[in-house]
Design a protein around this motif. Structure first.
Motif, mmCIF file in Angstrom:
data_model
loop_
_atom_site.group_PDB
_atom_site.id
_atom_site.type_symbol
_atom_site.label_atom_id
_atom_site.label_comp_id
_atom_site.label_asym_id
_atom_site.label_seq_id
_atom_site.Cartn_x
_atom_site.Cartn_y
_atom_site.Cartn_z
ATOM 1 N N LEU A 33 0.828 -1.214 -0.061
ATOM 2 C CA LEU A 33 0.018 -0.023 -0.071
ATOM 3 C C LEU A 33 0.941 1.258 -0.061
ATOM 4 O O LEU A 33 2.036 1.249 0.489
ATOM 5 N N GLY A 34 0.435 2.344 -0.302
ATOM 6 C CA GLY A 34 1.068 3.631 -0.390
ATOM 7 C C GLY A 34 0.529 4.357 -1.682
ATOM 8 O O GLY A 34 -0.077 3.830 -2.425
ATOM 9 N N ASP A 35 0.821 5.678 -1.654
ATOM 10 C CA ASP A 35 0.326 6.661 -2.638
ATOM 11 C C ASP A 35 1.237 6.045 -4.059
ATOM 12 O O ASP A 35 2.047 5.385 -4.093
ATOM 13 N N SER A 36 0.393 6.555 -5.197
ATOM 14 C CA SER A 36 1.195 6.274 -6.532
ATOM 15 C C SER A 36 2.544 7.060 -6.525
ATOM 16 O O SER A 36 2.740 7.952 -6.463
ATOM 17 N N GLY A 37 3.529 6.017 -7.052
ATOM 18 C CA GLY A 37 4.673 6.650 -7.262
ATOM 19 C C GLY A 37 5.787 6.384 -6.064
ATOM 20 O O GLY A 37 6.835 6.605 -6.423
#
Length: 220
Positions: A33-37
Motif C-alpha cells: 500500500l501507499g501513494d502512487s509513485g
C-alpha cells in the motif's frame, strides 16, 4: 509444535504443487500500500525477480499480484503479494481486498513529503477496513536517492513508533531491506500459525537484529 515432522507445523493452509513437487506449508496474503509513485511495483519486482524496473512505466491499474515461496525456520511460506494502485480513484477496489490480507507493507517515498504526510490517512483506512490483528510494516522507500531526500530516517522511525509498527528504509533499486521486509512478515505469520511450544516471535527485535548484523547505521 509437538508432533510436527522436521519442525513444520501442520496447517489447513498446507498445499501441494503436483507439477513441480513443491509443497507449501502456509499461504499468506500480503498487500503493498501507499501513494502512487512510491515504488510499490518496483519493490515487488525486486523481491520476486531480483530486478529493477528502470525508466518510465505505467502505474498499476486497480490491483495485481505475484507469488513467491520463502523458507523460514524450515517452513515453506507461499506469499501471495498484492500490488495495489495508489490513486484515489482505485481506493474502493483496494478496500475490498483488505479483509483477506494477513499483512500490509505500507510504503512512502523518502523524496516525497506528500507520500509521507499521507501515511496517517492510509493507516486510518487500514484500521477501518483490515482485520485488527493484521501485520503492518512501514517502509521508507527510495533510500538510494540520497540527494533528493526530504524525509529524515528519524521521521519515519517516530511515526512508526507512534503507531506501534516496525519500520525500515528500503530501496527497490539496490534491493536494500526488500527481502528482509518480506522475510520478517513471513516469520511473523508462520509463528502465528504455529503457536504451540514456540517462543513468541518479536518482529521488531528481529528487524533490529538483522539491521545490526549488516553494520553501522542499521541498514542493509
Amino acid at each position: 509444535m509437538s508432533g510436527a515432522p522436521n519442525g513444520v507445523c501442520p496447517s489447513p493452509l498446507r498445499t501441494h504443487n503436483r507439477t513441480t513437487g513443491l509443497g507449501y506449508d502456509l499461504t499468506c496474503k500480503v498487500m503493498l500500500l501507499g501513494d502512487s509513485g512510491v515504488g510499490k511495483t518496483c519493490f515487488l519486482i525486486q523481491f520476486k525477480d531480483g530486478a529493477f524496473l528502470s525508466g518510465t512505466f505505467l502505474a498499476t491499474v486497480g490491483i495485481d499480484f505475484r507469488n513467491k515461496v520463502v523458507t523460514v525456520d524450515g517452513v515453506k511460506v507461499k506469499l501471495q503479494i498484492w500490488d495495489t494502485a495508489g490513486q484515489e480513484r482505485f481506493r474502493s477496489v483496494t478496500h475490498a481486498y483488505y479483509r483477506d490480507a494477513q499483512a500490509l507493507l505500507l510504503l512512502y517515498d523518502i523524496t516525497s513529503k506528500s507520500s509521507f504526510d499521507n501515511i496517517r490517512a492510509w493507516l486510518t483506512e487500514i484500521h477501518e477496513f483490515a482485520h485488527k490483528d493484521i501485520v503492518i510494516m512501514l517502509l521508507g522507500n527510495k533510500s538510494d536517492v540520497t540527494s533528493g531526500r526530504v524525509i529524515r530516517t528519524e521521521d519515519g522511525e517516530s511515526l512508526a513508533k507512534e503507531y506501534g509498527v516496525p519500520f525500515m528504509e528500503t530501496s527497490a533499486k539496490t534491493g536494500k531491506n526488500v527481502e528482509l521486509a518480506f522475510l520478517a512478515v513471513a516469520k511473523e505469520l508462520k509463528q502465528r500459525s504455529c503457536m504451540q511450544g514456540e517462543p513468541k516471535f518479536q518482529i521488531h527485535r528481529y528487524i533490529e537484529s538483522e539491521k545490526k548484523k549488516s553494520g553501522c547505521c542499521g541498514v542493509l
